[in-house]
Design a protein around this motif. Structure first.
Motif, PDB file in Angstrom:
ATOM      1  N   LYS A  14       0.823  -1.213   0.000  1.00 11.80           N
ATOM      2  CA  LYS A  14       0.000   0.000   0.000  1.00 11.80           C
ATOM      3  C   LYS A  14       0.855   1.260   0.000  1.00 11.80           C
ATOM      4  O   LYS A  14       0.622   2.199  -0.746  1.00 11.80           O
ATOM      5  CB  LYS A  14      -0.885   0.012   1.257  1.00 11.80           C
ATOM      6  CG  LYS A  14      -2.349  -0.207   0.961  1.00 11.80           C
ATOM      7  CD  LYS A  14      -3.136   0.043   2.239  1.00 11.80           C
ATOM      8  CE  LYS A  14      -4.086  -1.118   2.448  1.00 11.80           C
ATOM      9  NZ  LYS A  14      -4.489  -1.248   3.858  1.00 11.80           N
ATOM     10  N   ALA A  15       1.858   1.238   0.865  1.00 14.00           N
ATOM     11  CA  ALA A  15       2.704   2.421   0.988  1.00 14.00           C
ATOM     12  C   ALA A  15       3.750   2.491  -0.110  1.00 14.00           C
ATOM     13  O   ALA A  15       4.343   3.533  -0.353  1.00 14.00           O
ATOM     14  CB  ALA A  15       3.389   2.430   2.358  1.00 14.00           C
ATOM     15  N   GLY A  16       3.982   1.360  -0.786  1.00 15.15           N
ATOM     16  CA  GLY A  16       5.071   1.286  -1.761  1.00 15.15           C
ATOM     17  C   GLY A  16       4.679   1.734  -3.170  1.00 15.15           C
ATOM     18  O   GLY A  16       5.547   2.025  -3.988  1.00 15.15           O
ATOM     19  N   ARG A  17       3.394   1.717  -3.439  1.00 17.06           N
ATOM     20  CA  ARG A  17       2.973   2.148  -4.779  1.00 17.06           C
ATOM     21  C   ARG A  17       1.883   3.196  -4.632  1.00 17.06           C
ATOM     22  O   ARG A  17       1.028   3.118  -3.745  1.00 17.06           O
ATOM     23  CB  ARG A  17       2.396   0.949  -5.556  1.00 17.06           C
ATOM     24  CG  ARG A  17       3.446  -0.077  -5.937  1.00 17.06           C
ATOM     25  CD  ARG A  17       2.854  -1.052  -6.946  1.00 17.06           C
ATOM     26  NE  ARG A  17       3.625  -2.279  -7.021  1.00 17.06           N
ATOM     27  CZ  ARG A  17       4.768  -2.377  -7.685  1.00 17.06           C
ATOM     28  NH1 ARG A  17       5.280  -1.334  -8.285  1.00 17.06           N
ATOM     29  NH2 ARG A  17       5.412  -3.523  -7.719  1.00 17.06           N
ATOM     30  N   ASP A  18       1.913   4.146  -5.540  1.00 19.12           N
ATOM     31  CA  ASP A  18       0.853   5.149  -5.479  1.00 19.12           C
ATOM     32  C   ASP A  18      -0.359   4.665  -6.252  1.00 19.12           C
ATOM     33  O   ASP A  18      -0.413   3.516  -6.714  1.00 19.12           O
ATOM     34  CB  ASP A  18       1.366   6.506  -5.992  1.00 19.12           C
ATOM     35  CG  ASP A  18       1.835   6.407  -7.438  1.00 19.12           C
ATOM     36  OD1 ASP A  18       1.411   5.454  -8.127  1.00 19.12           O
ATOM     37  OD2 ASP A  18       2.632   7.257  -7.862  1.00 19.12           O
ATOM     38  N   ALA A  19      -1.339   5.554  -6.396  1.00 18.31           N
ATOM     39  CA  ALA A  19      -2.610   5.170  -7.035  1.00 18.31           C
ATOM     40  C   ALA A  19      -2.391   4.651  -8.449  1.00 18.31           C
ATOM     41  O   ALA A  19      -3.128   3.786  -8.948  1.00 18.31           O
ATOM     42  CB  ALA A  19      -3.563   6.363  -7.049  1.00 18.31           C
ATOM     43  N   GLN A  20      -1.327   5.156  -9.073  1.00 23.17           N
ATOM     44  CA  GLN A  20      -1.061   4.712 -10.458  1.00 23.17           C
ATOM     45  C   GLN A  20      -0.190   3.456 -10.491  1.00 23.17           C
ATOM     46  O   GLN A  20       0.196   3.000 -11.557  1.00 23.17           O
ATOM     47  CB  GLN A  20      -0.347   5.829 -11.247  1.00 23.17           C
ATOM     48  CG  GLN A  20      -1.256   6.970 -11.677  1.00 23.17           C
ATOM     49  CD  GLN A  20      -1.656   7.862 -10.495  1.00 23.17           C
ATOM     50  OE1 GLN A  20      -0.807   8.211  -9.657  1.00 23.17           O
ATOM     51  NE2 GLN A  20      -2.946   8.201 -10.390  1.00 23.17           N
ATOM     52  N   GLY A  21       0.139   2.960  -9.326  1.00 24.42           N
ATOM     53  CA  GLY A  21       0.952   1.740  -9.297  1.00 24.42           C
ATOM     54  C   GLY A  21       2.429   2.027  -9.452  1.00 24.42           C
ATOM     55  O   GLY A  21       3.249   1.120  -9.611  1.00 24.42           O
ATOM     56  N   ARG A  22       2.806   3.316  -9.351  1.00 22.66           N
ATOM     57  CA  ARG A  22       4.227   3.642  -9.475  1.00 22.66           C
ATOM     58  C   ARG A  22       4.901   3.573  -8.093  1.00 22.66           C
ATOM     59  O   ARG A  22       4.258   3.850  -7.083  1.00 22.66           O
ATOM     60  CB  ARG A  22       4.368   5.070 -10.050  1.00 22.66           C
ATOM     61  CG  ARG A  22       4.051   5.166 -11.546  1.00 22.66           C
ATOM     62  CD  ARG A  22       4.119   6.592 -11.976  1.00 22.66           C
ATOM     63  NE  ARG A  22       3.274   7.433 -11.108  1.00 22.66           N
ATOM     64  CZ  ARG A  22       2.610   8.511 -11.556  1.00 22.66           C
ATOM     65  NH1 ARG A  22       2.699   8.892 -12.797  1.00 22.66           N
ATOM     66  NH2 ARG A  22       1.884   9.223 -10.730  1.00 22.66           N
TER      67      ARG A  22
END
Lengths: 719, 299
Positions: free
Chosen positions: A78-86
């Motif tokens: 959850k903390a490792g990727r943003d909403a765009q999956g980056r």
């Protein structure tokens, strides 16, 4: 085993304190081995060696640590990727810290959600790289009573450290401990071989040192000491007197033992041999020799620490050193024996026993009163018991006991013998101190037992009266030892003598005799003895014969044996709940219960007892009246009542019978209640609506339980 | 080598330890129970300054007196004391070298170090070490000082105390201390008895029978007070002499059995308290002076 190497570590020191050296070295081996294994280095068995100048360990260890996977957890998915999956900065930072691309990280599911992890295979390091810190930690972890500092350094160890050998097979492992660098050079015997002793290979350690006149293996050294003194004694046609303490100490203070046969002036043999032996063994670490009749001879053996160029010089030295000591002892003995033992009673009146408890003379008088009363019960003469009690501390005033405090009692006995006092009294003066420690022999004769018990009764009552009850590990008056001794005598002594001693009554008498304004509570004293009795009884093995003997004692106390039974802590508690005043009777009850527990009906009966206890407790019923048979409504009630009546009488009769059999016979009778009780509980509802009916049923249960409670609190037994 | 006389023994030890770098100093001119009380040991054990010294110290133990009748006991005897701070790493080897210098061959005799941890309750000092046994007889006490006057000893002082009479008796093979040959002189041999026997007789009588109890109790109290006063004035050296005097007054009272067992501990604690105070004062003084011993010269 392939990939295994032999590790040798030797810490070379100035002469180490002998005490606990063996344990310390074993501990060192254990600490090193555990740390190696914790670091992933498989280890074989370790050996430990020591001499006065070295601690050494040797063992098989793997060449290197096993390879291992090192896992590091990063941010959650959850903390490792943003909403765009980056990848977020958190993930990028983590990836950088482990030197991997974010895409290469794995994801694991945990209870707390999914996380990024990085896994890396880490090859094991060679064991030699791990050793320096492991050795330092292991040595720091050793339990040292009094470590010291030396020179200008800050290092601490038992004594200054001078050299360090650390080898893996034939290679030196570079390490530094206590400011000393490791090498392969050990040292030989301090005088025979002062130059360095190179150890080519860890496996050659013992051999190379042996060539340098050092027996580094304590087992080999003890064996050599034994051979040396056995041979010397044989040459003299005498037998050596050794004990474990002496042998252990000898072994820990020599590297190259040689026996030297010596002698002293036979005129000293008029001194009690215990005094001469104590001087030789304790003060000089010499080995006394006895002749064929078991009497001390004028010869002895000293164990030297070298192959002397002239052993005669050492012999003359040993003989010279013992002479003034014996001369002192002989002088004191001559003075002491010239004074009648009883004459010291005057001096005892001037020595304070304890501030609140008066002088030693006061204590002797109290012990005398108790002993007089106790004597007929134990089978001794009251007059002699009184006399023995009054003499019992007189030897404390002699010069010899002043010099040899460990011989108190023995000196009293020897003076009494010399002054031709009653032999039974003489014997009691020494024997009443027993047992002096756990595992010591007990007093045997009735007079000695009387005195031993009376003395401890007063010590305990006095200790409590003066407010010296032990707390935690503080026991300034050694009351625990007194109570343990008392308990041991009263359960392990000959039942003929101790079988009728009412401990609770005598604690009461001892309490009443104390000179303090408020007297100690005898029941608190009894509880205190019971605490000690517990450890005594739980360690006992009892042999309970299959068939009940027609007469005599039904139990035999054994140290151990294949057919021996043990007393469980539940049985102890079940009996202790009744506070039996005679401790031997305590033992009989416990033995009977242990025997009873192998009866197939036992479990059901214990269950029934627990159930009854529960029901009666919940009902708050304290009725002692028998039930009214008129009110029985069920057949099971009637049957149980008939059986209770019959068995109650049988049990009561048994309890009045032979002391050694009473509990077993009573229990044999009570076992027959198992069936009727079982049926009662199956068919009858005790807590019924009708109050009169309910009370009658409770009374019936109370009546069924009562005979069990004559023997022990059965509800405390496991079942 | 013929056995050395008593004075040759002292000379040989003095020469040997002088060669090892020790300053040969002289006995303290006060009554003390052991060489450890000499300021050259007790005070010099405190603080960082190096110090190497050797000396003979007459030691008084009033309770050990036997009116000159016991061949092994004296109320006044001699110790040869060596102190090295910091001690060299090979101090033990040097000690055994001193025995060889006296003609004791370690390949003939059984020389042993037997654990003996030393503690002086009155000085608040303790150390770890050994008794040295020569064929079973104790001839030396060897101690690594760990604390003095309640202060940690850094660096550690190594202390070697030879019992001169014991050693002489052994070397000369005599059974009584009074038979020790003190010196061969042109007018014939002089024995220990010639020098000290009468002293043992008379001093034992004084210690056990005639010492004035009232004066001793007063002296103890006085010296105790003086030690505190002088320490507070920043004069640790005279204050320390008062500690020695208080301690000796206590020893005399003890010999007269004027102090009960229960009071005894109290007196020991009182001496320890002033010893501790003086030790702290001494350390502060040396610190104020900038620990001159560290600058190479010995102050």
């Amino acid at each position: 085993m392939s990939g295994m190497r032999t590790l040798l570590v030797e810490v070379g020191c100035e002469e180490l304190p002998p005490k606990d050296l063996g344990q310390l070295t074993e501990c060192f081996a254990g600490e090193v081995r555990n740390r190696l294994e914790a670091a992933g280095v498989p280890c074989g068995e370790f050996e430990s060696f020591y001499t006065p100048r070295r601690l050494a360990i040797r063992g098989e260890v793997a060449e290197r640590q096993s390879d291992r996977v090192v896992e590091r957890r990063g941010p959650s998915v959850k903390a490792g990727r943003d909403a765009q999956g980056r990848p977020t900065p958190a993930l990028l930072g983590f990836a950088r810290s482990v030197g991997a691309e974010p895409e290469a990280l794995e994801v694991v599911e945990t209870e707390k959600g999914a996380f990024f992890v990085h896994r890396r295979e880490e090859p094991g390091r060679p064991v030699g790289e791990l050793l320096p810190s492991i050795l330092a930690e292991a040595l720091a972890a050793l339990p040292m009573v009094r470590p010291m500092r030396w020179g200008e350094g800050e290092h601490r160890f038992l004594r200054p450290v001078h050299w360090l050998v650390v080898l893996l097979d034939d290679e030196v492992v570079a390490a530094e401990l206590f400011g000393v660098r490791s090498g392969r050079e050990s040292r030989g015997h301090r005088f025979h071989h002062p130059q360095p002793v190179p150890i080519p290979h860890a496996k050659e350690y013992l051999d190379r040192l042996r060539e340098a006149k050092v027996l580094a293996d304590p087992k080999e050294r003890s064996e050599r000491i034994r051979e040396e003194y056995t041979q010397a004694a044989k040459n003299a046609g005498l037998s050596p007197v050794v004990n474990d303490d002496l042998l252990f100490e000898l072994e820990a203070i020599v590297e190259w033992p040689r026996a030297i046969l010596c002698s002293f002036d036979a005129a000293f043999l008029r001194v009690p041999e215990e005094v001469l032996m104590s001087t030789m063994m304790r003060n000089q670490r010499f080995i006394p020799l006895k002749n064929g009749q078991g009497r001390l001879s004028e010869r002895f053996i000293g164990i030297a620490n070298l192959d002397s160029k002239n052993p005669e010089e050492i012999r003359r030295g040993y003989e010279r050193v013992i002479r003034p000591r014996f001369a002192d002892a002989a002088f004191f003995w001559d003075q002491d024996r010239a004074v009648p033992l009883a004459a010291h009673r005057e001096a005892l009146a001037k020595v304070v026993y304890q501030q609140a408890l008066g002088t030693l003379a006061d204590k002797s008088e109290r012990v005398a009163k108790l002993a007089e009363e106790l004597a007929p019960i134990v089978g001794a003469s009251p007059e002699r018991a009184r006399e023995a009690a009054l003499l019992s501390r007189c030897d404390l005033m002699t010069r010899l006991v002043g010099e040899f405090p460990e011989l108190q009692g023995t000196i009293g006995r020897r003076i009494a013998e010399d002054q031709k006092l009653d032999p039974e009294i003489a014997e009691a003066l020494e024997a009443f101190y027993r047992p002096r420690f756990a595992g010591d022999a007990l007093p045997l004769g009735p007079l000695a037992i009387t005195l031993a018990v009376a003395d401890r009764l007063d010590t305990l009552a006095g200790g409590f009266a003066a407010g010296l009850k032990p707390t935690g590990n503080k026991d300034p008056f050694a009351l625990r030892r007194a109570a343990a001794g008392l308990a041991r005598i009263l359960v392990r002594g000959n039942p003929k003598h101790i079988g009728a001693v009412d401990l609770r009554a005598f604690l009461g008498k001892a309490a009443a005799l104390q000179p303090t304004p408020s007297k100690p509570d005898p029941e608190a004293l009894y509880d205190f003895v019971l605490e000690r009795l517990r450890s005594e009884v739980l360690s006992l093995k009892l042999e309970v014969p299959e068939a009940l003997p027609a007469d005599g004692e039904g139990i035999v106390v054994l140290e151990k044996g294949p057919e021996a039974g043990e007393i469980s802590s539940q049985t102890f508690a079940a009996v202790a709940a009744l506070r039996p005043p005679i401790l031997f009777d305590f033992l009989r009850r416990a033995a009977a219960i242990e025997a009873f527990r192998s009866d197939p009906r036992a479990e059901a009966l214990i269950q029934a007892n627990k159930r009854i206890r529960n029901i009666l407790r919940k009902a708050g019923e304290h009725t002692v009246a028998d039930p009214d048979p008129e009110r029985f409504t069920e057949e099971a009630e009637t049957i149980l009542w008939q059986e209770v009546l019959r068995i109650r009488d049988a049990a009561e009769a048994a309890l009045k019978g032979s002391p050694s059999l009473r509990y077993r016979q009573a229990l044999a009778a009570l076992a027959e209640l198992a069936g009727p009780l079982d049926r009662f509980f199956t068919e009858v509802l005790v807590m019924c609506e009708d109050e009169a009916l309910r009370r009658n049923r409770l009374a019936l249960l109370a009546a069924a339980e009562a005979p069990f409670r004559e023997i022990a609190e059965f509800s405390l037994l496991p079942g | 080598m013929p056995a050395p006389s008593f004075q040759e023994l002292i000379l040989a030890l003095s020469r040997y330890w002088a060669e090892q770098g020790c300053v040969l100093i002289q006995p303290l001119d006060l009554e003390v129970g052991a060489g450890t009380f000499h300021p050259a040991t007790f005070l010099r054990a405190i603080g960082p300054e190096p110090w190497h010294a050797a000396y003979v110290q007459p030691s008084r133990r009033p309770t050990d007196g036997r009116y000159g009748e016991n061949p092994n006991r004296l109320q006044r005897y001699y110790q040869f004391q060596v102190v090295m701070k910091p001690h060299p790493a090979d101090i033990l080897e040097r000690y055994f070298g001193s025995l060889e210098a006296l003609g004791i061959d370690p390949l003939v005799h059984d020389l042993r170090l037997i654990e003996d941890n030393w503690e002086s309750p009155t000085l608040g000092a303790w150390g770890l070490g050994w008794e040295v046994w020569l064929d079973g007889m104790e001839i030396t006490q060897f101690t690594y000082f760990q604390q003095a006057g309640g202060l940690e000893c850094k660096p550690v002082m190594g202390e070697i105390t030879y019992g001169l009479e014991r050693l002489a008796m052994y070397l000369q093979e005599v059974e009584s201390v009074f038979d020790i040959l003190w010196a061969e002189t042109p007018s014939g041999p002089v024995f220990y008895r010639d020098v000290y026997h009468q002293n043992e007789v008379e001093q034992s009588a004084y210690n056990f029978e005639h010492a004035d109890l009232e004066a001793l109790f007063a002296a103890f109290a006085h010296h105790e007070k003086e030690a505190i006063r002088l320490a507070e004035l920043g004069l640790p050296l005279p204050a320390y002499e008062q500690v020695c005097k208080a301690s000796h007054s206590f020893n005399l009272l003890d010999a007269r059995r004027a102090i009960s067992v229960t009071e005894r501990q109290g007196y020991i604690l009182r001496v320890r308290r002033i010893a501790q105070k003086v030790a702290e004062c001494y350390y502060a003084q040396r610190e104020r002076l900038g620990f001159p011993g560290l600058r190479g010269g010995r102050a």
